[in-house]
Design an enzyme around this catalytic site. Structure first.
Site, PDB file in Angstrom:
ATOM      1  N   LYS A  28      57.648  -2.102   6.795  1.00 21.23           N
ATOM      2  CA  LYS A  28      57.943  -1.169   7.880  1.00 21.23           C
ATOM      3  C   LYS A  28      56.662  -0.449   8.279  1.00 21.23           C
ATOM      4  O   LYS A  28      55.798  -0.189   7.454  1.00 21.23           O
ATOM      5  CB  LYS A  28      59.009  -0.169   7.416  1.00 21.23           C
ATOM      6  N   LYS A  86      66.366  -6.147   8.986  1.00 16.66           N
ATOM      7  CA  LYS A  86      67.046  -4.879   9.245  1.00 16.66           C
ATOM      8  C   LYS A  86      67.008  -4.550  10.737  1.00 16.66           C
ATOM      9  O   LYS A  86      65.957  -4.623  11.369  1.00 16.66           O
ATOM     10  CB  LYS A  86      66.375  -3.754   8.452  1.00 16.66           C
TER      11      LYS A  86
END
Length: 236
Positions: A28, A86
């Site tokens: 991320k 995700k």
């Protein structure tokens, strides 16, 4: 027993998280919002560095809830070889449902392991959880969209978090959102499948600073002890 998810920004940090004892290594970009996406090349490098020794995941970015755009981002991320993809659900109920329906055939056809991320600080739509389960999502997660120093527990009560975990039964559940050492003990009591952390294991407790392996290791030990305490309480 709750497992430990550590968010990383590079192959170097992925190895630090691995050595520190993370169960899931999550790619991320903290500079690009709550679910900022890293370049596919960096995700691919991190996946190769982990080399199957841990589960890997990656976010697709803070994207508008447009089915075609979301599906395209998912399929592009799939090409990196990451285990779990995700997707953040930021839109209206109608737009979120449209994206779930668009993703369902992709999940089935490509055997995708997908996690839906709902934002605790912008009215998370828990009514989506049954739809996500029916669509074949691997998991559902709560996070915070605004990284202003307030943790997940500042936005949802323990009862609400327990309700989330209950409603998401049948999927893997994750709790994250500016969690620190002090409140992770309470988070474990909710019995999520995993606890997600970034800032608490970075230098200076700054989520955009470099990951610190010793902090990951220390949190791993604490999480193990918290899990044992919950198990003991259940047996008492």
């Amino acid at each position: 027993m709750s497992k430990l998810l550590i968010s990383v920004t590079s192959a170097e940090e992925a190895l630090l998280a691995l050595e520190g004892g993370a169960d899931i290594i999550d790619m991320k970009n903290p500079h690009e919002g709550a679910l900022g996406a890293l370049p596919h090349s960096i995700v691919r490098q991190a996946v190769e560095a982990v080399d199957g020794r841990r589960i890997t995941s990656a976010t697709t970015g803070d994207l508008p809830m447009q089915p075609e755009l979301i599906c395209q981002a998912v399929m592009q991320m799939k090409m990196t070889g990451v285990d779990i993809i995700k997707v953040g659900f930021f839109g209206s109920e109608r737009d979120n449902m449209a994206c779930i329906h668009a993703l369902q055939p992709l999940i089935a056809e490509h055997k995708l392991a997908m996690v839906a991320v709902l934002m605790a600080d912008i009215a998370p739509q828990l009514t989506l959880l049954p739809l996500l389960r029916e669509a074949g999502f691997w998991g559902a997660m709560l996070d915070t969209a605004h990284k202003d120093g307030r943790s997940l527990l500042a936005h949802m009560s323990e009862q609400e978090l327990r309700e989330f975990v209950h409603l998401a039964a049948g999927m893997q559940t994750g709790l994250a959102g500016s969690l620190n050492i002090e409140n992770i003990e309470n988070i474990v009591k909710m019995k999520p499948s995993y606890v997600g952390v970034r800032g608490a294991v970075c230098e200076g407790l700054d989520r955009v600073a470099k990951l610190c392996k010793s902090r990951v290791s220390a949190l791993r030990v604490l999480l193990y002890n918290y899990n044992k305490s919950v198990e003991s309480a259940d047996l008492a």
